[in-house]
Write a protein that holds these residues in place. Structure first.
Motif, PDB file in Angstrom:
ATOM      1  N   GLU A   1       0.841  -1.193   0.000  1.00  0.00           N
ATOM      2  CA  GLU A   1       0.000   0.000   0.000  1.00  0.00           C
ATOM      3  C   GLU A   1       0.878   1.245   0.000  1.00  0.00           C
ATOM      4  OE1 GLU A   1      -3.584   1.850  -0.258  1.00  0.00           O
ATOM      5  OE2 GLU A   1      -3.379  -0.328  -0.055  1.00  0.00           O
ATOM      6  N   GLY A   2       0.641   2.136  -0.964  1.00  0.00           N
ATOM      7  CA  GLY A   2       1.393   3.386  -1.032  1.00  0.00           C
ATOM      8  C   GLY A   2       2.758   3.284  -1.672  1.00  0.00           C
ATOM      9  N   GLU A   3       3.155   2.086  -2.093  1.00  0.00           N
ATOM     10  CA  GLU A   3       4.469   1.921  -2.712  1.00  0.00           C
ATOM     11  C   GLU A   3       4.380   2.187  -4.203  1.00  0.00           C
ATOM     12  OE1 GLU A   3       8.198  -1.104  -2.085  1.00  0.00           O
ATOM     13  OE2 GLU A   3       6.195  -1.909  -1.957  1.00  0.00           O
ATOM     14  N   LYS A   4       5.465   2.718  -4.802  1.00  0.00           N
ATOM     15  CA  LYS A   4       5.499   2.974  -6.241  1.00  0.00           C
ATOM     16  C   LYS A   4       6.886   2.679  -6.788  1.00  0.00           C
ATOM     17  CE  LYS A   4       6.517   7.839  -5.583  1.00  0.00           C
ATOM     18  NZ  LYS A   4       6.117   9.208  -5.740  1.00  0.00           N
ATOM     19  N   ILE A   5       6.957   2.411  -8.092  1.00  0.00           N
ATOM     20  CA  ILE A   5       8.239   2.152  -8.756  1.00  0.00           C
ATOM     21  C   ILE A   5       9.013   3.465  -8.858  1.00  0.00           C
ATOM     22  CG2 ILE A   5       9.347   1.368 -10.893  1.00  0.00           C
ATOM     23  CD1 ILE A   5       7.863  -0.862  -9.416  1.00  0.00           C
ATOM     24  N   THR A   6      10.295   3.425  -8.513  1.00  0.00           N
ATOM     25  CA  THR A   6      11.149   4.614  -8.559  1.00  0.00           C
ATOM     26  C   THR A   6      12.241   4.486  -9.605  1.00  0.00           C
ATOM     27  OG1 THR A   6      10.825   4.945  -6.202  1.00  0.00           O
ATOM     28  CG2 THR A   6      12.649   6.088  -7.174  1.00  0.00           C
ATOM     29  N   ALA A   7      12.775   3.292  -9.798  1.00  0.00           N
ATOM     30  CA  ALA A   7      13.908   3.132 -10.706  1.00  0.00           C
ATOM     31  C   ALA A   7      13.813   1.817 -11.456  1.00  0.00           C
ATOM     32  CB  ALA A   7      15.217   3.188  -9.917  1.00  0.00           C
ATOM     33  N   LEU A   8      14.361   1.816 -12.638  1.00  0.00           N
ATOM     34  CA  LEU A   8      14.437   0.624 -13.482  1.00  0.00           C
ATOM     35  C   LEU A   8      15.847   0.588 -14.031  1.00  0.00           C
ATOM     36  CD1 LEU A   8      13.001  -1.639 -15.236  1.00  0.00           C
ATOM     37  CD2 LEU A   8      12.708   0.150 -16.937  1.00  0.00           C
ATOM     38  N   ILE A   9      16.512  -0.562 -13.920  1.00  0.00           N
ATOM     39  CA  ILE A   9      17.895  -0.639 -14.397  1.00  0.00           C
ATOM     40  C   ILE A   9      18.153  -1.994 -15.047  1.00  0.00           C
ATOM     41  CG2 ILE A   9      18.735  -1.332 -12.110  1.00  0.00           C
ATOM     42  CD1 ILE A   9      21.282   0.291 -12.816  1.00  0.00           C
ATOM     43  N   PRO A  10      18.645  -2.002 -16.300  1.00  0.00           N
ATOM     44  CA  PRO A  10      19.004  -3.269 -16.930  1.00  0.00           C
ATOM     45  C   PRO A  10      20.312  -3.792 -16.340  1.00  0.00           C
ATOM     46  CG  PRO A  10      19.498  -1.458 -18.405  1.00  0.00           C
ATOM     47  CD  PRO A  10      18.871  -0.855 -17.171  1.00  0.00           C
ATOM     48  N   VAL A  11      20.383  -5.082 -16.101  1.00  0.00           N
ATOM     49  CA  VAL A  11      21.603  -5.674 -15.541  1.00  0.00           C
ATOM     50  C   VAL A  11      22.064  -6.822 -16.435  1.00  0.00           C
ATOM     51  CG1 VAL A  11      21.138  -5.010 -13.170  1.00  0.00           C
ATOM     52  CG2 VAL A  11      20.255  -7.157 -14.003  1.00  0.00           C
ATOM     53  N   PRO A  12      23.374  -6.912 -16.677  1.00  0.00           N
ATOM     54  CA  PRO A  12      23.880  -7.953 -17.569  1.00  0.00           C
ATOM     55  C   PRO A  12      23.767  -9.350 -16.978  1.00  0.00           C
ATOM     56  CG  PRO A  12      25.696  -6.702 -16.624  1.00  0.00           C
ATOM     57  CD  PRO A  12      24.434  -6.038 -16.175  1.00  0.00           C
ATOM     58  N   ASP A  13      24.036  -9.464 -15.669  1.00  0.00           N
ATOM     59  CA  ASP A  13      24.070 -10.785 -15.047  1.00  0.00           C
ATOM     60  C   ASP A  13      24.010 -10.612 -13.535  1.00  0.00           C
ATOM     61  OD1 ASP A  13      24.501 -13.381 -14.259  1.00  0.00           O
ATOM     62  OD2 ASP A  13      26.583 -13.469 -14.935  1.00  0.00           O
ATOM     63  N   LEU A  14      23.015 -11.190 -12.896  1.00  0.00           N
ATOM     64  CA  LEU A  14      22.867 -11.049 -11.444  1.00  0.00           C
ATOM     65  C   LEU A  14      23.938 -11.804 -10.668  1.00  0.00           C
ATOM     66  CD1 LEU A  14      19.003 -11.218 -11.013  1.00  0.00           C
ATOM     67  CD2 LEU A  14      20.478  -9.274 -10.569  1.00  0.00           C
ATOM     68  N   LYS A  15      24.648 -12.702 -11.331  1.00  0.00           N
ATOM     69  CA  LYS A  15      25.666 -13.481 -10.637  1.00  0.00           C
ATOM     70  C   LYS A  15      27.061 -12.893 -10.811  1.00  0.00           C
ATOM     71  CE  LYS A  15      23.146 -17.778 -10.601  1.00  0.00           C
ATOM     72  NZ  LYS A  15      22.040 -17.901 -11.485  1.00  0.00           N
ATOM     73  N   GLY A  16      27.154 -11.754 -11.522  1.00  0.00           N
ATOM     74  CA  GLY A  16      28.456 -11.136 -11.767  1.00  0.00           C
ATOM     75  C   GLY A  16      28.962 -10.374 -10.559  1.00  0.00           C
ATOM     76  N   GLU A  17      30.047  -9.639 -10.766  1.00  0.00           N
ATOM     77  CA  GLU A  17      30.661  -8.881  -9.677  1.00  0.00           C
ATOM     78  C   GLU A  17      30.322  -7.399  -9.751  1.00  0.00           C
ATOM     79  OE1 GLU A  17      34.822  -9.654  -9.446  1.00  0.00           O
ATOM     80  OE2 GLU A  17      34.561 -11.830  -9.437  1.00  0.00           O
ATOM     81  N   ASP A  18      29.268  -7.062 -10.473  1.00  0.00           N
ATOM     82  CA  ASP A  18      28.876  -5.661 -10.595  1.00  0.00           C
ATOM     83  C   ASP A  18      28.434  -5.112  -9.251  1.00  0.00           C
ATOM     84  OD1 ASP A  18      29.213  -5.283 -13.434  1.00  0.00           O
ATOM     85  OD2 ASP A  18      27.499  -6.615 -13.694  1.00  0.00           O
ATOM     86  N   THR A  19      28.608  -3.801  -9.093  1.00  0.00           N
ATOM     87  CA  THR A  19      28.185  -3.121  -7.879  1.00  0.00           C
ATOM     88  C   THR A  19      27.026  -2.191  -8.216  1.00  0.00           C
ATOM     89  OG1 THR A  19      30.422  -3.198  -6.996  1.00  0.00           O
ATOM     90  CG2 THR A  19      28.931  -1.624  -5.996  1.00  0.00           C
ATOM     91  N   LEU A  20      26.049  -2.197  -7.360  1.00  0.00           N
ATOM     92  CA  LEU A  20      24.861  -1.368  -7.513  1.00  0.00           C
ATOM     93  C   LEU A  20      24.969  -0.221  -6.517  1.00  0.00           C
ATOM     94  CD1 LEU A  20      22.329  -1.877  -9.275  1.00  0.00           C
ATOM     95  CD2 LEU A  20      21.254  -2.881  -7.269  1.00  0.00           C
ATOM     96  N   ILE A  21      24.693   1.005  -6.970  1.00  0.00           N
ATOM     97  CA  ILE A  21      24.655   2.166  -6.075  1.00  0.00           C
ATOM     98  C   ILE A  21      23.206   2.617  -5.964  1.00  0.00           C
ATOM     99  CG2 ILE A  21      25.284   4.592  -5.813  1.00  0.00           C
ATOM    100  CD1 ILE A  21      27.726   3.127  -5.333  1.00  0.00           C
ATOM    101  N   LEU A  22      22.727   2.782  -4.740  1.00  0.00           N
ATOM    102  CA  LEU A  22      21.367   3.248  -4.480  1.00  0.00           C
ATOM    103  C   LEU A  22      21.458   4.594  -3.770  1.00  0.00           C
ATOM    104  CD1 LEU A  22      21.529  -0.070  -3.709  1.00  0.00           C
ATOM    105  CD2 LEU A  22      19.087   0.295  -3.698  1.00  0.00           C
ATOM    106  N   ALA A  23      20.677   5.585  -4.212  1.00  0.00           N
ATOM    107  CA  ALA A  23      20.653   6.903  -3.588  1.00  0.00           C
ATOM    108  C   ALA A  23      19.235   7.228  -3.157  1.00  0.00           C
ATOM    109  CB  ALA A  23      21.152   7.967  -4.564  1.00  0.00           C
ATOM    110  N   THR A  24      19.103   7.896  -2.008  1.00  0.00           N
ATOM    111  CA  THR A  24      17.775   8.231  -1.489  1.00  0.00           C
ATOM    112  C   THR A  24      17.512   9.731  -1.595  1.00  0.00           C
ATOM    113  OG1 THR A  24      18.371   8.701   0.817  1.00  0.00           O
ATOM    114  CG2 THR A  24      18.071   6.373   0.206  1.00  0.00           C
ATOM    115  N   ARG A  25      16.260  10.118  -1.426  1.00  0.00           N
ATOM    116  CA  ARG A  25      15.844  11.526  -1.499  1.00  0.00           C
ATOM    117  C   ARG A  25      16.537  12.381  -0.437  1.00  0.00           C
ATOM    118  NH1 ARG A  25      13.841  11.921  -6.423  1.00  0.00           N
ATOM    119  NH2 ARG A  25      12.100  10.533  -6.789  1.00  0.00           N
TER     120      ARG A  25
END
Length: 195
Positions: A1-25
Protein backbone atom coordinates in the motif's frame (compact mmCIF):
# COMPACT_ATOMS: atom_id res chain seq x y z
CA UNK A 1 0.00 0.00 0.00
CA UNK A 2 1.39 3.39 -1.03
CA UNK A 3 4.47 1.92 -2.71
CA UNK A 4 5.50 2.97 -6.24
CA UNK A 5 8.24 2.15 -8.76
CA UNK A 6 11.15 4.61 -8.56
CA UNK A 7 13.91 3.13 -10.71
CA UNK A 8 14.44 0.62 -13.48
CA UNK A 9 17.90 -0.64 -14.40
CA UNK A 10 19.00 -3.27 -16.93
CA UNK A 11 21.60 -5.67 -15.54
CA UNK A 12 23.88 -7.95 -17.57
CA UNK A 13 24.07 -10.79 -15.05
CA UNK A 14 22.87 -11.05 -11.44
CA UNK A 15 25.67 -13.48 -10.64
CA UNK A 16 28.46 -11.14 -11.77
CA UNK A 17 30.66 -8.88 -9.68
CA UNK A 18 28.88 -5.66 -10.60
CA UNK A 19 28.18 -3.12 -7.88
CA UNK A 20 24.86 -1.37 -7.51
CA UNK A 21 24.65 2.17 -6.08
CA UNK A 22 21.37 3.25 -4.48
CA UNK A 23 20.65 6.90 -3.59
CA UNK A 24 17.78 8.23 -1.49
CA UNK A 25 15.84 11.53 -1.50
CA UNK A 26 17.47 12.55 1.80
CA UNK A 27 20.98 12.16 0.40
CA UNK A 28 21.94 8.69 1.65
CA UNK A 29 23.88 6.41 -0.66
CA UNK A 30 24.71 2.72 -0.52
CA UNK A 31 26.80 0.29 -2.56
CA UNK A 32 25.95 -3.39 -2.70
CA UNK A 33 27.02 -6.35 -4.76
CA UNK A 34 24.44 -7.14 -7.43
CA UNK A 35 24.76 -10.84 -6.59
CA UNK A 36 22.89 -10.12 -3.32
CA UNK A 37 19.75 -9.75 -5.45
CA UNK A 38 20.16 -13.02 -7.36
CA UNK A 39 17.29 -14.76 -5.53
CA UNK A 40 14.24 -12.52 -5.40
CA UNK A 41 11.00 -13.84 -3.92
CA UNK A 42 7.64 -13.21 -5.61
CA UNK A 43 6.83 -10.59 -2.92
CA UNK A 44 10.10 -8.78 -3.63
CA UNK A 45 13.23 -8.33 -1.55
CA UNK A 46 14.42 -5.44 0.64
CA UNK A 47 17.53 -3.90 -0.91
CA UNK A 48 18.10 -1.12 1.63
CA UNK A 49 17.04 -0.15 5.12
CA UNK A 50 15.46 3.27 4.57
CA UNK A 51 15.17 5.88 7.32
CA UNK A 52 11.66 7.02 8.25
CA UNK A 53 10.28 9.44 5.66
CA UNK A 54 13.00 8.65 3.10
CA UNK A 55 12.60 6.96 -0.29
CA UNK A 56 14.75 5.65 -3.10
CA UNK A 57 15.66 8.29 -5.72
CA UNK A 58 18.01 6.53 -8.18
CA UNK A 59 19.97 3.34 -8.86
CA UNK A 60 23.03 2.84 -11.09
CA UNK A 61 25.58 0.13 -11.87
CA UNK A 62 29.11 1.36 -11.16
CA UNK A 63 32.65 0.26 -11.89
CA UNK A 64 35.57 0.52 -9.46
CA UNK A 65 36.92 3.76 -10.94
CA UNK A 66 33.57 5.48 -11.56
CA UNK A 67 32.61 8.75 -9.93
CA UNK A 68 29.13 9.55 -8.61
CA UNK A 69 27.20 12.78 -9.25
CA UNK A 70 24.15 13.61 -7.10
CA UNK A 71 21.79 16.54 -7.87
CA UNK A 72 19.18 18.15 -5.62
CA UNK A 73 15.95 20.10 -6.16
CA UNK A 74 17.55 23.30 -4.86
CA UNK A 75 20.17 23.13 -7.63
CA UNK A 76 23.10 21.66 -5.70
CA UNK A 77 25.36 18.89 -7.08
CA UNK A 78 28.15 16.84 -5.58
CA UNK A 79 30.75 14.70 -7.39
CA UNK A 80 32.81 12.11 -5.52
CA UNK A 81 34.61 8.79 -6.17
CA UNK A 82 32.34 5.73 -6.05
CA UNK A 83 35.10 4.01 -4.06
CA UNK A 84 34.15 6.30 -1.12
CA UNK A 85 30.82 4.47 -0.82
CA UNK A 86 31.29 1.36 1.33
CA UNK A 87 29.85 -1.92 0.02
CA UNK A 88 27.22 -3.00 2.54
CA UNK A 89 24.90 -5.92 3.07
CA UNK A 90 21.44 -6.01 1.51
CA UNK A 91 19.64 -5.16 4.76
CA UNK A 92 21.96 -2.29 5.76
CA UNK A 93 21.13 1.39 5.41
CA UNK A 94 23.16 3.93 3.53
CA UNK A 95 25.83 6.46 4.40
CA UNK A 96 25.74 10.23 3.81
CA UNK A 97 26.28 10.92 0.11
CA UNK A 98 25.08 14.53 0.03
CA UNK A 99 24.26 16.83 2.94
CA UNK A 100 20.80 18.32 2.39
CA UNK A 101 19.37 21.66 3.57
CA UNK A 102 15.89 21.56 5.11
CA UNK A 103 13.25 20.94 2.45
CA UNK A 104 15.77 19.95 -0.24
CA UNK A 105 15.83 16.44 -1.75
CA UNK A 106 17.89 14.45 -4.24
CA UNK A 107 16.29 14.28 -7.70
CA UNK A 108 19.03 12.43 -9.59
CA UNK A 109 22.20 10.39 -9.27
CA UNK A 110 24.37 9.36 -12.21
CA UNK A 111 27.91 8.33 -13.18
CA UNK A 112 30.14 11.40 -13.72
CA UNK A 113 32.02 10.72 -16.97
CA UNK A 114 34.90 13.24 -17.35
CA UNK A 115 34.23 14.30 -20.96
CA UNK A 116 30.43 14.32 -20.64
CA UNK A 117 27.89 17.04 -19.93
CA UNK A 118 25.27 17.30 -17.20
CA UNK A 119 21.76 18.05 -18.43
CA UNK A 120 19.63 19.72 -15.75
CA UNK A 121 15.91 20.41 -16.25
CA UNK A 122 13.68 22.45 -13.94
CA UNK A 123 10.01 21.85 -13.15
CA UNK A 124 9.00 24.90 -15.23
CA UNK A 125 10.81 23.58 -18.31
CA UNK A 126 14.17 25.39 -18.16
CA UNK A 127 17.11 23.24 -19.24
CA UNK A 128 20.87 23.68 -19.41
CA UNK A 129 24.06 21.74 -20.07
CA UNK A 130 27.25 22.08 -18.01
CA UNK A 131 30.58 20.25 -18.48
CA UNK A 132 31.17 17.52 -15.88
CA UNK A 133 34.74 18.78 -15.52
CA UNK A 134 33.35 22.00 -14.01
CA UNK A 135 32.16 20.02 -10.96
CA UNK A 136 35.06 19.65 -8.53
CA UNK A 137 35.76 16.25 -6.98
CA UNK A 138 34.83 16.30 -3.32
CA UNK A 139 34.45 13.88 -0.45
CA UNK A 140 31.01 12.36 -0.08
CA UNK A 141 28.77 13.92 2.55
CA UNK A 142 29.23 17.58 1.60
CA UNK A 143 26.71 20.15 0.33
CA UNK A 144 28.27 20.15 -3.14
CA UNK A 145 28.28 23.12 -5.51
CA UNK A 146 25.61 25.04 -7.40
CA UNK A 147 24.54 23.37 -10.66
CA UNK A 148 21.54 25.59 -11.49
CA UNK A 149 20.33 28.88 -10.07
CA UNK A 150 16.81 28.04 -8.92
CA UNK A 151 14.33 30.94 -9.04
CA UNK A 152 10.51 31.23 -8.94
CA UNK A 153 10.73 31.53 -12.76
CA UNK A 154 12.62 28.23 -13.21
CA UNK A 155 11.07 26.26 -10.37
CA UNK A 156 13.07 23.56 -8.58
CA UNK A 157 15.25 21.06 -10.44
CA UNK A 158 13.06 18.18 -11.66
CA UNK A 159 15.63 15.93 -13.36
CA UNK A 160 19.31 15.65 -14.24
CA UNK A 161 21.25 13.23 -16.40
CA UNK A 162 24.80 12.81 -17.67
CA UNK A 163 24.89 12.92 -21.49
CA UNK A 164 27.81 11.97 -23.72
CA UNK A 165 26.80 13.67 -26.95
CA UNK A 166 25.26 17.13 -27.33
CA UNK A 167 23.86 15.97 -30.69
CA UNK A 168 21.35 13.63 -29.02
CA UNK A 169 17.65 14.35 -28.87
CA UNK A 170 15.74 14.35 -25.61
CA UNK A 171 12.08 13.87 -24.81
CA UNK A 172 10.54 15.63 -21.83
CA UNK A 173 7.27 14.32 -20.41
CA UNK A 174 5.07 16.55 -18.26
CA UNK A 175 2.86 15.48 -15.36
CA UNK A 176 -0.11 15.88 -17.74
CA UNK A 177 1.46 13.33 -20.15
CA UNK A 178 2.49 15.93 -22.76
CA UNK A 179 5.67 15.00 -24.65
CA UNK A 180 8.17 17.61 -25.81
CA UNK A 181 11.10 16.71 -28.05
CA UNK A 182 14.20 18.77 -28.73
CA UNK A 183 17.82 18.39 -29.72
CA UNK A 184 20.46 18.95 -27.06
CA UNK A 185 22.31 20.99 -29.70
CA UNK A 186 19.64 23.68 -29.21
CA UNK A 187 20.72 24.11 -25.57
CA UNK A 188 23.71 26.25 -24.71
CA UNK A 189 26.54 24.81 -22.63
CA UNK A 190 26.56 27.15 -19.64
CA UNK A 191 28.53 27.55 -16.45
CA UNK A 192 27.22 25.78 -13.36
CA UNK A 193 25.82 28.82 -11.58
CA UNK A 194 23.40 30.04 -14.26
CA UNK A 195 19.68 29.55 -14.62
Amino acid sequence: EGEKITALIPVPDLKGEDTLILATRKGEIKAMELSQLASIRSKGLAAMDLAAGDELAAVRLVGQSDEILMVSEDGQAIRFPGAMVPVRSRLAGGVKGMRMDDGDRVVAMDIALPQALLLVVSQNGFAKLSPIKSYPRQSRGGHGVKTMRVTPKTGPVAAAQVVLDAQQEIMLLSSQAQVFRTSLAELRVLSRVTQ
